[in-house]
Design a protein around this motif. Structure first.
Motif, PDB file in Angstrom:
ATOM      1  N   LYS A  46       0.817  -1.223   0.000  1.00  0.00           N
ATOM      2  CA  LYS A  46       0.000   0.000   0.000  1.00  0.00           C
ATOM      3  C   LYS A  46       0.851   1.273   0.000  1.00  0.00           C
ATOM      4  N   ASN A  47       2.142   1.153  -0.272  1.00  0.00           N
ATOM      5  CA  ASN A  47       3.064   2.294  -0.304  1.00  0.00           C
ATOM      6  C   ASN A  47       3.146   3.036   1.027  1.00  0.00           C
ATOM      7  N   VAL A  48       3.135   2.280   2.099  1.00  0.00           N
ATOM      8  CA  VAL A  48       3.303   2.833   3.443  1.00  0.00           C
ATOM      9  C   VAL A  48       4.609   2.258   3.980  1.00  0.00           C
ATOM     10  N   GLU A  49       5.499   3.134   4.422  1.00  0.00           N
ATOM     11  CA  GLU A  49       6.770   2.669   4.982  1.00  0.00           C
ATOM     12  C   GLU A  49       6.604   2.434   6.470  1.00  0.00           C
ATOM     13  N   MET A  50       7.040   1.275   6.918  1.00  0.00           N
ATOM     14  CA  MET A  50       6.962   0.937   8.338  1.00  0.00           C
ATOM     15  C   MET A  50       8.367   0.805   8.890  1.00  0.00           C
ATOM     16  N   LYS A  51       8.640   1.526   9.962  1.00  0.00           N
ATOM     17  CA  LYS A  51       9.948   1.494  10.619  1.00  0.00           C
ATOM     18  C   LYS A  51       9.760   1.288  12.111  1.00  0.00           C
ATOM     19  N   VAL A  52      10.590   0.464  12.690  1.00  0.00           N
ATOM     20  CA  VAL A  52      10.606   0.280  14.136  1.00  0.00           C
ATOM     21  C   VAL A  52      11.842   1.002  14.656  1.00  0.00           C
ATOM     22  N   ALA A  53      11.650   1.802  15.694  1.00  0.00           N
ATOM     23  CA  ALA A  53      12.774   2.565  16.233  1.00  0.00           C
ATOM     24  C   ALA A  53      12.583   2.766  17.727  1.00  0.00           C
ATOM     25  N   LYS A  54      13.678   3.092  18.378  1.00  0.00           N
ATOM     26  CA  LYS A  54      13.627   3.381  19.805  1.00  0.00           C
ATOM     27  C   LYS A  54      12.961   4.735  20.019  1.00  0.00           C
ATOM     28  N   ASN A  55      12.172   4.811  21.079  1.00  0.00           N
ATOM     29  CA  ASN A  55      11.424   6.033  21.375  1.00  0.00           C
ATOM     30  C   ASN A  55      12.325   7.253  21.558  1.00  0.00           C
ATOM     31  N   THR A  56      13.465   7.073  22.217  1.00  0.00           N
ATOM     32  CA  THR A  56      14.357   8.219  22.440  1.00  0.00           C
ATOM     33  C   THR A  56      14.925   8.730  21.114  1.00  0.00           C
ATOM     34  N   LEU A  57      15.197   7.830  20.190  1.00  0.00           N
ATOM     35  CA  LEU A  57      15.722   8.260  18.887  1.00  0.00           C
ATOM     36  C   LEU A  57      14.645   8.984  18.082  1.00  0.00           C
ATOM     37  N   ILE A  58      13.416   8.488  18.160  1.00  0.00           N
ATOM     38  CA  ILE A  58      12.299   9.151  17.473  1.00  0.00           C
ATOM     39  C   ILE A  58      12.123  10.551  18.034  1.00  0.00           C
ATOM     40  N   ARG A  59      12.132  10.647  19.344  1.00  0.00           N
ATOM     41  CA  ARG A  59      11.946  11.956  19.989  1.00  0.00           C
ATOM     42  C   ARG A  59      13.063  12.930  19.596  1.00  0.00           C
ATOM     43  N   LYS A  60      14.310  12.463  19.617  1.00  0.00           N
ATOM     44  CA  LYS A  60      15.427  13.335  19.242  1.00  0.00           C
ATOM     45  C   LYS A  60      15.311  13.794  17.789  1.00  0.00           C
ATOM     46  N   ALA A  61      14.877  12.902  16.915  1.00  0.00           N
ATOM     47  CA  ALA A  61      14.708  13.276  15.508  1.00  0.00           C
ATOM     48  C   ALA A  61      13.627  14.338  15.358  1.00  0.00           C
ATOM     49  N   LEU A  62      12.505  14.142  16.041  1.00  0.00           N
ATOM     50  CA  LEU A  62      11.404  15.116  15.969  1.00  0.00           C
ATOM     51  C   LEU A  62      11.806  16.448  16.592  1.00  0.00           C
ATOM     52  N   GLU A  63      12.472  16.409  17.729  1.00  0.00           N
ATOM     53  CA  GLU A  63      12.890  17.642  18.400  1.00  0.00           C
ATOM     54  C   GLU A  63      13.880  18.426  17.551  1.00  0.00           C
ATOM     55  N   SER A  64      14.752  17.724  16.841  1.00  0.00           N
ATOM     56  CA  SER A  64      15.737  18.437  16.021  1.00  0.00           C
ATOM     57  C   SER A  64      15.096  19.068  14.786  1.00  0.00           C
ATOM     58  N   LEU A  65      13.947  18.537  14.356  1.00  0.00           N
ATOM     59  CA  LEU A  65      13.245  19.135  13.208  1.00  0.00           C
ATOM     60  C   LEU A  65      12.423  20.346  13.637  1.00  0.00           C
ATOM     61  N   ASP A  66      11.531  20.147  14.617  1.00  0.00           N
ATOM     62  CA  ASP A  66      10.682  21.230  15.102  1.00  0.00           C
ATOM     63  C   ASP A  66      10.061  20.800  16.430  1.00  0.00           C
TER      64      ASP A  66
END
Length: 175
Positions: A46-66
């Motif tokens: 269905k053209n949906v990308e699924m990624k599993v990641a650690k919560n702290t890494l997700i948070r750091k990525a989001l915080e560094s963007l906005d």
């Protein structure tokens, strides 16, 4: 995971968050390996990308963007987290719903949060609302249908009038 691997994972996540306007944060805990593989296959189809990641890494990525823009999703970053990235605002919701039905009304994957456009939906109760969201193409189709409706009525009326006038004009000639 060493520091370089963590930085690489954060950069990958940042690129995904920048690439897609829509992402879902789900809990896939208690799904079997076979179920997760099946979910990944459905997402791929269905053209949906699924990624599993650690919560702290997700948070750091989001915080560094906005940090402010994504502040509403931080509370959802707990437990086992799988991210679903999509161009469609509702495709991940449809996948989750149909996956649950196929797996005997399972409650997993559970929707923790969704970022659709610039709106944040939190909690699994929002899944029903997300399934009902119209895509851009659906909205365009609705608008075109609304615009065509009056024109079709006018054309139908003109054709009906022309038929009546044509039938009325032919009647005297037949006598």
């Amino acid at each position: 995971m060493n520091k370089d691997q963590k930085n690489e994972a954060i950069e990958l996540l940042k690129s995904k968050f920048s690439q897609y306007n829509n992402f879902y944060i789900t809990n896939t805990e208690s799904l079997t390996v076979a179920q997760v593989n099946n979910l990944r296959k459905v997402c791929f189809d269905k053209n949906v990308e699924m990624k599993v990641a650690k919560n702290t890494l997700i948070r750091k990525a989001l915080e560094s963007l906005d940090s402010q823009k994504y502040a509403g999703v931080y509370d959802a970053l707990n437990g086992v987290t799988a991210l679903m990235f999509s161009d469609s605002p509702k495709e991940p919701a449809l996948i989750i719903s149909s996956f649950r039905k196929e797996n005997k009304k399972s409650e997993k994957p559970e929707l923790k949060a969704a970022f659709v456009g610039d709106e944040i939906y939190t909690g699994d109760a929002q899944l029903a609302n997300l399934v009902k969201i119209k895509t851009k193409n659906e909205l365009i189709g609705d608008v075109i249908g609304l615009l065509q409706s009056p024109a079709k009525r006018v054309l139908a009326g003109l054709l009906e009038k022309a038929k009546k006038e044509g039938a009325g004009a032919e009647a005297p000639a037949a006598e």
